[in-house]
Each structure stands twice: as structure tokens, then as C-alpha cells.
Motif scaffolding. Structure first.
Motif, PDB file in Angstrom:
ATOM      1  N   ASP A 393       0.826  -1.207   0.000  1.00 36.31           N
ATOM      2  CA  ASP A 393       0.000   0.000   0.000  1.00 36.31           C
ATOM      3  C   ASP A 393       0.865   1.264   0.000  1.00 36.31           C
ATOM      4  N   GLU A 394       2.029   1.185  -0.642  1.00 41.56           N
ATOM      5  CA  GLU A 394       2.931   2.329  -0.747  1.00 41.56           C
ATOM      6  C   GLU A 394       2.174   3.537  -1.303  1.00 41.56           C
ATOM      7  N   GLN A 395       2.383   4.688  -0.680  1.00 45.28           N
ATOM      8  CA  GLN A 395       1.672   5.901  -1.090  1.00 45.28           C
ATOM      9  C   GLN A 395       2.435   7.122  -0.599  1.00 45.28           C
ATOM     10  N   VAL A 396       2.143   8.266  -1.215  1.00 48.31           N
ATOM     11  CA  VAL A 396       2.813   9.500  -0.827  1.00 48.31           C
ATOM     12  C   VAL A 396       1.819  10.654  -0.901  1.00 48.31           C
ATOM     13  N   PRO A 397       1.812  11.540   0.102  1.00 46.78           N
ATOM     14  CA  PRO A 397       0.934  12.718   0.045  1.00 46.78           C
ATOM     15  C   PRO A 397       1.546  13.789  -0.841  1.00 46.78           C
ATOM     16  N   LEU A 398       0.712  14.442  -1.624  1.00 49.30           N
ATOM     17  CA  LEU A 398       1.196  15.464  -2.543  1.00 49.30           C
ATOM     18  C   LEU A 398       1.858  16.611  -1.791  1.00 49.30           C
ATOM     19  N   ASP A 399       1.368  16.935  -0.603  1.00 45.97           N
ATOM     20  CA  ASP A 399       1.953  18.084   0.084  1.00 45.97           C
ATOM     21  C   ASP A 399       3.393  17.815   0.522  1.00 45.97           C
ATOM     22  N   ASP A 400       3.822  16.542   0.565  1.00 52.87           N
ATOM     23  CA  ASP A 400       5.222  16.257   0.843  1.00 52.87           C
ATOM     24  C   ASP A 400       6.110  16.719  -0.314  1.00 52.87           C
ATOM     25  N   LEU A 401       5.650  16.538  -1.552  1.00 53.99           N
ATOM     26  CA  LEU A 401       6.408  17.009  -2.705  1.00 53.99           C
ATOM     27  C   LEU A 401       6.498  18.534  -2.699  1.00 53.99           C
ATOM     28  N   VAL A 402       5.378  19.172  -2.368  1.00 50.43           N
ATOM     29  CA  VAL A 402       5.363  20.631  -2.315  1.00 50.43           C
ATOM     30  C   VAL A 402       6.333  21.133  -1.250  1.00 50.43           C
ATOM     31  N   SER A 403       6.334  20.478  -0.093  1.00 51.73           N
ATOM     32  CA  SER A 403       7.234  20.884   0.992  1.00 51.73           C
ATOM     33  C   SER A 403       8.694  20.694   0.610  1.00 51.73           C
ATOM     34  N   LEU A 404       9.008  19.546   0.006  1.00 51.51           N
ATOM     35  CA  LEU A 404      10.392  19.283  -0.387  1.00 51.51           C
ATOM     36  C   LEU A 404      10.861  20.317  -1.402  1.00 51.51           C
ATOM     37  N   GLU A 405      10.042  20.601  -2.397  1.00 54.07           N
ATOM     38  CA  GLU A 405      10.459  21.577  -3.398  1.00 54.07           C
ATOM     39  C   GLU A 405      10.654  22.952  -2.780  1.00 54.07           C
ATOM     40  N   SER A 406       9.787  23.343  -1.870  1.00 54.74           N
ATOM     41  CA  SER A 406       9.912  24.645  -1.219  1.00 54.74           C
ATOM     42  C   SER A 406      11.219  24.742  -0.440  1.00 54.74           C
ATOM     43  N   ILE A 407      11.567  23.670   0.287  1.00 57.00           N
ATOM     44  CA  ILE A 407      12.821  23.646   1.045  1.00 57.00           C
ATOM     45  C   ILE A 407      14.014  23.777   0.104  1.00 57.00           C
ATOM     46  N   LEU A 408      14.022  23.005  -0.963  1.00 60.85           N
ATOM     47  CA  LEU A 408      15.167  23.008  -1.874  1.00 60.85           C
ATOM     48  C   LEU A 408      15.304  24.336  -2.609  1.00 60.85           C
ATOM     49  N   VAL A 409      14.192  24.910  -3.038  1.00 61.48           N
ATOM     50  CA  VAL A 409      14.262  26.201  -3.727  1.00 61.48           C
ATOM     51  C   VAL A 409      14.814  27.264  -2.787  1.00 61.48           C
ATOM     52  N   SER A 410      14.316  27.305  -1.561  1.00 61.74           N
ATOM     53  CA  SER A 410      14.809  28.299  -0.600  1.00 61.74           C
ATOM     54  C   SER A 410      16.298  28.133  -0.353  1.00 61.74           C
ATOM     55  N   TRP A 411      16.721  26.889  -0.201  1.00 60.16           N
ATOM     56  CA  TRP A 411      18.126  26.615   0.110  1.00 60.16           C
ATOM     57  C   TRP A 411      19.040  26.902  -1.086  1.00 60.16           C
ATOM     58  N   LEU A 412      18.602  26.535  -2.279  1.00 57.19           N
ATOM     59  CA  LEU A 412      19.427  26.712  -3.473  1.00 57.19           C
ATOM     60  C   LEU A 412      19.506  28.172  -3.924  1.00 57.19           C
ATOM     61  N   LYS A 413      18.660  29.025  -3.379  1.00 54.13           N
ATOM     62  CA  LYS A 413      18.688  30.435  -3.747  1.00 54.13           C
ATOM     63  C   LYS A 413      19.354  31.299  -2.665  1.00 54.13           C
ATOM     64  N   LYS A 414      19.780  30.633  -1.568  1.00 52.78           N
ATOM     65  CA  LYS A 414      20.310  31.365  -0.432  1.00 52.78           C
ATOM     66  C   LYS A 414      21.818  31.195  -0.349  1.00 52.78           C
ATOM     67  N   HIS A 415      22.560  32.298  -0.239  1.00 51.70           N
ATOM     68  CA  HIS A 415      24.011  32.228  -0.114  1.00 51.70           C
ATOM     69  C   HIS A 415      24.392  31.713   1.271  1.00 51.70           C
ATOM     70  N   GLN A 416      25.466  30.896   1.306  1.00 57.22           N
ATOM     71  CA  GLN A 416      25.966  30.393   2.595  1.00 57.22           C
ATOM     72  C   GLN A 416      26.830  31.447   3.256  1.00 57.22           C
TER      73      GLN A 416
END
Length: 416
Positions: A393-416
Motif C-alpha cells: 500500500d505504498e503511497q505518498v501525500p502530494l503536500d510532501d512534494l510541495v514541501s520538499l520543493e519549497s525547502i530546496l528552492v529556498s536553500w538553493l537560492k540562499k548564499h551560505q
């Protein structure tokens, strides 16, 4: 980017004739992610059959501006060359374990009884896609592919790796083959493996080794068993040692890794009335990242047993299985957490601020170990629940994809 008219929009059932990114440029991110994920899951890609999905990923990436696309077998690698001073690598495997009544994928709306209670509780109100590979790990693959099409002006150069044969023997692993043949394709300062982690960091990984313990006897008719020697009976002490073994919890860089030692298969005998002359007990040892492969072998069979992949049986000279014949079947090293790098620290801080999650140990083996061996710090970060990997019964909630993309976009656009 061109917008596809509504009457010419690609079919939403994920057929192989529909490009993975077709029509997504005109959609809000959430809808685009849902469509890409559905198409990827609908394209079955059980290990050894990743070709059609690899073709589709390659075609989609080739249509994205600013990405160089290379391929080795069914592994597709895309890289930017923006002249940045640092490079981030993101990797996800395309293959799945065998289908178990869970294809084609189906969207489940809120309240559907097929949504697992734990998923519904953690993600109230989210649509859920049920199907093989949703969590492990096409959800993260879908996010990576969408980022390739929409992310502009990141502060790092990026490398995306979509690889084959992760779910089978290490010798087949597509990322491993790329590392051996084209290490320049996957060089970077920091790597993220998109294994399902509920959008939190799971650091490092346990190592794994699989080996057969072999007992030998003498075949005879079971009516005259005293004329032979029963190899299956001779395996009883092996099972006793396994049953008596106490798995350890090992602290490494502040994280606790749980070890495990288990028989996973046993075979022997040639007929129902024949005393068996051979028995094999297949053993899997999962070891913490405080050990090298050599350390783990020494604990199981002694430091000088000489058992290596492909060199047959050797007598264990020490360790848990001293005195038994051992034949190595598969081995992969562990990886330390890798949280000391500046990229890991900044990503950890962002995730903690976003969802309150702090790093946890990865108890299974993942390809962070391959990057660790290259001297590249790496973590596991992906959409989906790791406890649902390989389940029917493997499954994934769509909001997990939205959350992951939001995290990665924020991180990849931010200078260290």
C-alpha cells in the motif's frame, strides 16, 4: 515556454507516449508536481526494466535550457555550468521493487479509506498517490525533474542524477557505474540523496553485507540415513548463534545507529528422500558507520578469513561464525553522518525552521555511502515516509512534494 492548449493537453494517466514535463509549464507548482509524479509512477520501472523511464527522463531534461545531459546505460545525468564556485549534486534512483497489485497508480482524495491512517493524520487534507515507487522514490525524482524545468539563477551549479538498479545487488548500481566510469559527472561539494525521509534529514547510513554460511555433508537415502551426514542438521549451530546474537546500538557523531544480524534465506537438499549434502544459510549483517567493511568482516568471520566477492568459500577464522565456511555475496560500506559541512549545517537549520525536524540516523543502506567514499559529504532528504518503502500500500501525500520543493528552492537560492 510554450503553453499547450487545453484540447491538446497530454493525457493524465501517465502513458509512455506523454512526455514527463509536457504541459506542466502552464500549471501551478502543486499541479505540475502531481502530474509529473503520476506519469513517473505509471511508467513501471522494476529493476532491470528502467529503460522506458530513463528514456522519458532524458527527453524531459534535454528540453530544459541550460542543462547538459549525459547517459550511461539507464542512468541519466544533467548538469548546469553557470560558473558558480560550488556544486550541489542531487540523486534519485529510477527503479522500484517488483509490483504487488499497486499499479497503475491511483489518486486518493481526502477521506478515502485506502489512505493509511498514519498518512492521513500527518497530512490532513492532502491528496495521496497510491502505487509502486511513490515513496521509494519517484516523489523525490518528480521534484528534481520539476526543479530542472523551473529553477532559475541558483547560487550553486547543480547536478541531477537519475540512476538505475539501486534496489538490487551493488554491482549493478547505476550510480556506482557512473562513479567508476565518469567520476567527473558526479563531483560536487555536497550531495543529497532523495530517499524518502518525510522531508527531514536522515544522515549517513548503515553498511550492509550478505554472505552464505555453508555446511557440507554426505548424501544418502533417507531410509539409510546413517550412511550419510545431514548438512541441514549441521547448520543448527549457525541458527543458534544468530538467535543468541544481541544487536548493538552505536552512537556515531551524536546519532544512534541500530545494527542487525539476521538469516534471510536457507536452502538445502535435492529430494524428499535424500539426506542433503549441502546447506546454505544466507545472512545479512547491517553495521553502523563506526566500522569499515574490513572491520565488519572481522567481526563476522575473522580478520584473515580471505572471503571476498567472487572468490568462493573460505573458512571463518574468528568472529561470530568461526569454524564455518563463508561465501561473500554482496557488500556496501557504511557512511558517517556528514553533518559537519557548511551545506549540511545550513540545510539542517532551514529544515528545522521549516518543519521542526532535526537530523536522524539512516538505518538502511543508501548511496550516501558512494559519495562519502568520494570525499563528498552527503545526506538523505526526500519526500515520502521511509516506512512505506516496498509496502503493497505504498503511497505518498502530494503536500510532501510541495514541501520538499519549497525547502530546496529556498536553500538553493540562499548564499551560505
Amino acid at each position: 515556454m510554450n503553453t499547450i492548449p487545453q484540447d491538446m493537453a497530454p493525457r493524465r494517466h501517465g502513458s509512455r507516449e506523454t512526455g514527463l514535463l509536457d504541459g506542466t509549464s502552464a500549471l501551478p507548482s502543486e499541479e505540475a508536481l502531481a502530474l509529473i509524479l503520476e506519469r513517473m509512477v505509471a511508467t513501471a520501472s522494476v529493476s532491470d526494466d528502467e529503460g522506458p523511464l530513463a528514456d522519458a527522463v532524458q527527453a524531459a531534461l534535454a528540453a530544459c535550457p541550460s542543462w547538459r545531459v549525459d547517459r550511461l546505460g539507464d542512468t541519466v545525468v544533467a548538469r548546469t555550468d553557470l560558473g558558480r564556485s560550488h556544486r550541489i549534486v542531487m540523486a534519485g534512483h529510477l527503479d522500484t521493487v517488483p509490483v504487488n497489485g499497486n499499479l497503475p497508480p491511483r489518486w486518493l482524495e481526502t477521506g478515502d479509506p485506502e489512505i493509511r491512517s498514519d498518512v492521513a493524520q500527518a497530512h490532513p487534507g492532502s491528496r495521496v498517490l497510491r502505487g509502486r515507487g511513490t515513496a521509494d522514490m519517484k516523489a523525490s525524482d518528480a521534484v528534481m525533474l520539476h526543479l530542472a524545468s523551473v529553477l532559475d539563477n541558483p547560487v550553486y551549479d547543480l547536478t541531477l542524477v537519475f540512476y538505475d538498479h539501486e534496489e538490487v545487488a551493488a554491482e549493478k548500481n547505476g550510480l556506482g557505474r557512473v562513479v567508476a566510469a565518469h567520476p567527473d559527472w558526479v563531483r560536487g561539494d555536497f550531495a543529497i540523496i532523495g530517499e524518502p525521509t518525510n522531508c527531514g534529514i536522515e544522515a549517513g547510513c548503515n553498511g550492509t553485507m550478505r554472505f552464505d554460511l555453508v555446511t557440507h555433508g554426505v548424501a544418502a537415502h533417507s531410509a539409510r540415513s546413517w550412511m550419510g551426514s545431514n548438512a541441514i542438521h549441521s547448520a543448527a549451530p549457525i541458527l543458534a548463534r544468530l538467535d543468541a546474537y544481541q544487536p548493538r546500538t552505536v552512537a556515531v557523531d551524536g546519532l544512534d545507529y541500530q545494527e542487525g544480524l539476521n538469516a534471510t534465506m536457507i536452502s538445502g537438499g535435492t529430494g524428499t528422500n535424500v539426506i542433503p549434502d549441502t546447506c546454505r544459510v544466507h545472512v545479512n549483517y547491517r553495521f553502523a558507520p563506526d566500522k569499515t567493511l574490513a572491520d565488519a568482516k572481522a567481526l563476522m568471520m575473522g580478520a584473515d578469513a580471505g572471503a571476498e566477492l567472487g572468490n568462493g568459500e573460505h573458512r571463518a577464522t574468528g568472529g561470530v561464525f568461526e569454524g564455518f565456511d563463508v561465501e561473500m555475496c554482496d557488500e556496501s560500506p557504511a557512511a558517517r553522518p556528514g553533518l559537519a559541512s557548511p551545506w549540511a549545517r545550513s540545510l539542517t537549520d532551514l529544515i528545522t525552521q521549516t518543519n521542526g525536524s532535526t537530523p536522524r540516523p539512516k538505518l538502511g543502506w543508501t548511496d550516501v555511502a558512494r559519495f562519502s567514499a568520494l570525499g563528498v559529504p552527503a545526506v538523505n532528504l526526500g519526500a515520502g515516509d521511509p516506512l512505506l518503502a516496498h509496502k503493497s500500500d505504498e503511497q505518498v501525500p502530494l503536500d510532501d512534494l510541495v514541501s520538499l520543493e519549497s525547502i530546496l528552492v529556498s536553500w538553493l537560492k540562499k548564499h551560505q
